[in-house]
Motif scaffolding. Structure first.
Motif, PDB file in Angstrom:
ATOM      1  N   LEU A   5       0.826  -1.212   0.000  1.00  0.00           N
ATOM      2  CA  LEU A   5       0.000   0.000   0.000  1.00  0.00           C
ATOM      3  C   LEU A   5       0.859   1.261   0.000  1.00  0.00           C
ATOM      4  N   THR A   6       0.280   2.341  -0.506  1.00  0.00           N
ATOM      5  CA  THR A   6       0.892   3.664  -0.380  1.00  0.00           C
ATOM      6  C   THR A   6       0.338   4.290   0.891  1.00  0.00           C
ATOM      7  N   PRO A   7       1.188   4.588   1.897  1.00  0.00           N
ATOM      8  CA  PRO A   7       0.683   5.050   3.196  1.00  0.00           C
ATOM      9  C   PRO A   7       0.011   6.412   3.111  1.00  0.00           C
ATOM     10  N   VAL A   8      -0.853   6.669   4.084  1.00  0.00           N
ATOM     11  CA  VAL A   8      -1.690   7.868   4.057  1.00  0.00           C
ATOM     12  C   VAL A   8      -0.867   9.148   3.983  1.00  0.00           C
ATOM     13  N   GLN A   9       0.318   9.157   4.594  1.00  0.00           N
ATOM     14  CA  GLN A   9       1.134  10.378   4.568  1.00  0.00           C
ATOM     15  C   GLN A   9       1.704  10.682   3.184  1.00  0.00           C
ATOM     16  N   ASP A  10       1.634   9.688   2.272  1.00  0.00           N
ATOM     17  CA  ASP A  10       2.184   9.884   0.930  1.00  0.00           C
ATOM     18  C   ASP A  10       1.106  10.006  -0.144  1.00  0.00           C
ATOM     19  N   ILE A  11      -0.160  10.059   0.249  1.00  0.00           N
ATOM     20  CA  ILE A  11      -1.230  10.131  -0.747  1.00  0.00           C
ATOM     21  C   ILE A  11      -1.971  11.458  -0.643  1.00  0.00           C
ATOM     22  N   ALA A  12      -2.705  11.772  -1.692  1.00  0.00           N
ATOM     23  CA  ALA A  12      -3.561  12.959  -1.694  1.00  0.00           C
ATOM     24  C   ALA A  12      -4.982  12.525  -1.364  1.00  0.00           C
ATOM     25  N   TYR A  13      -5.623  13.242  -0.455  1.00  0.00           N
ATOM     26  CA  TYR A  13      -7.011  12.941  -0.116  1.00  0.00           C
ATOM     27  C   TYR A  13      -7.727  14.227   0.268  1.00  0.00           C
ATOM     28  N   LEU A  14      -9.035  14.150   0.357  1.00  0.00           N
ATOM     29  CA  LEU A  14      -9.867  15.309   0.666  1.00  0.00           C
ATOM     30  C   LEU A  14     -10.599  15.076   1.979  1.00  0.00           C
ATOM     31  N   ASP A  15     -11.064  16.166   2.581  1.00  0.00           N
ATOM     32  CA  ASP A  15     -11.919  15.996   3.756  1.00  0.00           C
ATOM     33  C   ASP A  15     -13.275  16.643   3.490  1.00  0.00           C
ATOM     34  N   THR A  16     -14.225  16.341   4.340  1.00  0.00           N
ATOM     35  CA  THR A  16     -15.618  16.718   4.086  1.00  0.00           C
ATOM     36  C   THR A  16     -15.865  18.221   4.131  1.00  0.00           C
ATOM     37  N   SER A  17     -14.903  18.981   4.638  1.00  0.00           N
ATOM     38  CA  SER A  17     -15.093  20.434   4.701  1.00  0.00           C
ATOM     39  C   SER A  17     -14.743  21.126   3.384  1.00  0.00           C
ATOM     40  N   LEU A  18     -14.161  20.390   2.442  1.00  0.00           N
ATOM     41  CA  LEU A  18     -13.689  20.994   1.196  1.00  0.00           C
ATOM     42  C   LEU A  18     -14.775  21.028   0.124  1.00  0.00           C
ATOM     43  N   HIS A  32      -3.944  12.888 -10.603  1.00  0.00           N
ATOM     44  CA  HIS A  32      -4.870  11.802 -10.292  1.00  0.00           C
ATOM     45  C   HIS A  32      -6.305  12.316 -10.309  1.00  0.00           C
ATOM     46  N   SER A  33      -7.253  11.380 -10.376  1.00  0.00           N
ATOM     47  CA  SER A  33      -8.658  11.793 -10.424  1.00  0.00           C
ATOM     48  C   SER A  33      -9.521  11.100  -9.377  1.00  0.00           C
ATOM     49  N   ARG A  34      -8.925  10.189  -8.595  1.00  0.00           N
ATOM     50  CA  ARG A  34      -9.677   9.450  -7.572  1.00  0.00           C
ATOM     51  C   ARG A  34      -9.060   9.724  -6.210  1.00  0.00           C
ATOM     52  N   PHE A  35      -9.881  10.220  -5.284  1.00  0.00           N
ATOM     53  CA  PHE A  35      -9.359  10.580  -3.968  1.00  0.00           C
ATOM     54  C   PHE A  35     -10.277  10.075  -2.856  1.00  0.00           C
ATOM     55  N   PRO A  36      -9.693   9.535  -1.774  1.00  0.00           N
ATOM     56  CA  PRO A  36     -10.498   9.212  -0.592  1.00  0.00           C
ATOM     57  C   PRO A  36     -10.979  10.502   0.069  1.00  0.00           C
ATOM     58  N   VAL A  37     -12.106  10.398   0.766  1.00  0.00           N
ATOM     59  CA  VAL A  37     -12.637  11.529   1.530  1.00  0.00           C
ATOM     60  C   VAL A  37     -12.747  11.091   2.988  1.00  0.00           C
ATOM     61  N   VAL A  38     -12.197  11.899   3.898  1.00  0.00           N
ATOM     62  CA  VAL A  38     -12.215  11.563   5.320  1.00  0.00           C
ATOM     63  C   VAL A  38     -12.937  12.651   6.110  1.00  0.00           C
ATOM     64  N   ASN A  39     -13.362  12.285   7.335  1.00  0.00           N
ATOM     65  CA  ASN A  39     -13.956  13.282   8.227  1.00  0.00           C
ATOM     66  C   ASN A  39     -12.874  13.852   9.150  1.00  0.00           C
ATOM     67  N   VAL A  48     -14.223  10.157  -4.137  1.00  0.00           N
ATOM     68  CA  VAL A  48     -14.691  11.092  -5.154  1.00  0.00           C
ATOM     69  C   VAL A  48     -13.810  10.951  -6.391  1.00  0.00           C
ATOM     70  N   THR A  49     -14.461  10.851  -7.558  1.00  0.00           N
ATOM     71  CA  THR A  49     -13.750  10.704  -8.829  1.00  0.00           C
ATOM     72  C   THR A  49     -14.238  11.770  -9.800  1.00  0.00           C
ATOM     73  N   ASN A  50     -13.628  11.798 -10.971  1.00  0.00           N
ATOM     74  CA  ASN A  50     -14.038  12.788 -11.969  1.00  0.00           C
ATOM     75  C   ASN A  50     -15.496  12.607 -12.385  1.00  0.00           C
ATOM     76  N   LYS A  51     -16.008  11.370 -12.322  1.00  0.00           N
ATOM     77  CA  LYS A  51     -17.414  11.149 -12.666  1.00  0.00           C
ATOM     78  C   LYS A  51     -18.351  11.838 -11.679  1.00  0.00           C
ATOM     79  N   ASP A  52     -17.919  11.922 -10.420  1.00  0.00           N
ATOM     80  CA  ASP A  52     -18.768  12.529  -9.390  1.00  0.00           C
ATOM     81  C   ASP A  52     -18.871  14.044  -9.534  1.00  0.00           C
ATOM     82  N   ILE A  53     -17.850  14.674 -10.111  1.00  0.00           N
ATOM     83  CA  ILE A  53     -17.827  16.146 -10.106  1.00  0.00           C
ATOM     84  C   ILE A  53     -18.090  16.772 -11.478  1.00  0.00           C
ATOM     85  N   ILE A  54     -18.359  15.925 -12.483  1.00  0.00           N
ATOM     86  CA  ILE A  54     -18.644  16.460 -13.820  1.00  0.00           C
ATOM     87  C   ILE A  54     -19.832  17.419 -13.765  1.00  0.00           C
ATOM     88  N   GLU A  55     -19.617  18.627 -14.289  1.00  0.00           N
ATOM     89  CA  GLU A  55     -20.650  19.668 -14.383  1.00  0.00           C
ATOM     90  C   GLU A  55     -21.202  20.093 -13.019  1.00  0.00           C
TER      91      GLU A  55
END
Length: 247
Positions: A5-18, A32-39, A48-55
């Protein structure tokens, strides 16, 4: 999973406030186009992926557009199990979490394929793939009281896509025929020809049921039909011609 696995400190992710705008910023930064979302507690709540945010309006909250309750894996799961899940569900990236859903990293399909290729390239000392196949076959009877053999697909027996390789399928068919005829005739068998009609993709860790049926049998030669089943569904079929070897 913890080994690849790629550890959390080395990945890009989003949180629910963004916002959706933050996804665009992160996508441009990482490619990249796929990101985990955390609280706030760093627990996974979505992907969240590019399909989720289209338009979608850039001002909309990520929490409103993300896919909730995504598939996850634990750090102790095997590469084979995760590969099966990702191929079956057509997933490119899967989050790795603790029991309480705390995000600890991600695994991509590319990570899985690299790991499997490394396993396949490792030298096998003492035991060949033929020996492994033969040792894993177990004879039983099906509901029609026909002889059948069960066989579990391991990582060494797969191709680069994580499915049963044609070479292993052919060897598996030959071994089943040899065991079947030896139990019938108490004589060894030389395989003359194997005609493969079809083989559907079979994932790692799958348990196959193989049913050999005698089509023709003489004193010196025979022909058998061999069918492979996965969970009761016909998955592969071959015809085998063989010669009986003199004692």
């Amino acid at each position: 999973m913890e080994d690849i696995l790629t550890p959390v400190q080395d990945i890009a992710y989003l949180d629910t406030s963004l916002k959706v705008a933050d996804w665009h910023t992160l996508q441009e930064k990482t490619g990249h186009s796929r990101f985990p979302v955390v609280n706030k507690a760093n627990r996974l709540v979505g992907m969240v992926t590019n399909k989720d945010i289209i338009e979608k309006n850039p001002a909309i909250s990520i929490e409103r557009v993300m896919t909730k309750n995504p598939l996850t894996v634990g750090s102790k799961m095997s590469v084979a199990s995760v590969a099966h899940m990702m191929i079956w569900e057509s997933i490119e990236v899967i989050p790795v979490v603790k029991d309480d859903l705390t995000l600890i990293g991600i695994v991509s399909r590319q990570d899985i394929l690299k790991s499997m290729q490394m396993i396949q390239k490792q030298p096998q000392v003492g035991e060949t793939i033929d020996d492994t196949i033969a040792s894993q076959l177990s004879e039983k009877e099906n509901e029609q009281q026909e002889s059948m053999y069960e066989f579990k697909v391991t990582p060494q027996m797969t191709n680069s896509l994580g499915t049963l390789s044609y070479g292993v399928f052919t060897q598996l068919v030959c071994d089943v025929v040899q065991q079947k005829l030896f139990s019938m005739k108490k004589r060894n068998v030389a395989i003359e020809n194997v005609t493969m009609y079809f083989l559907k993709p079979v994932q790692m860790d799958a348990t196959l049921s193989i049913v050999p049926r005698v089509l023709e049998m003489g004193r010196k030669a025979g022909k058998l039909d061999v069918e492979l089943y996965l969970e009761g569904i016909l998955t592969g079929k071959a015809i085998v011609a063989c010669q009986m070897m003199e004692r």
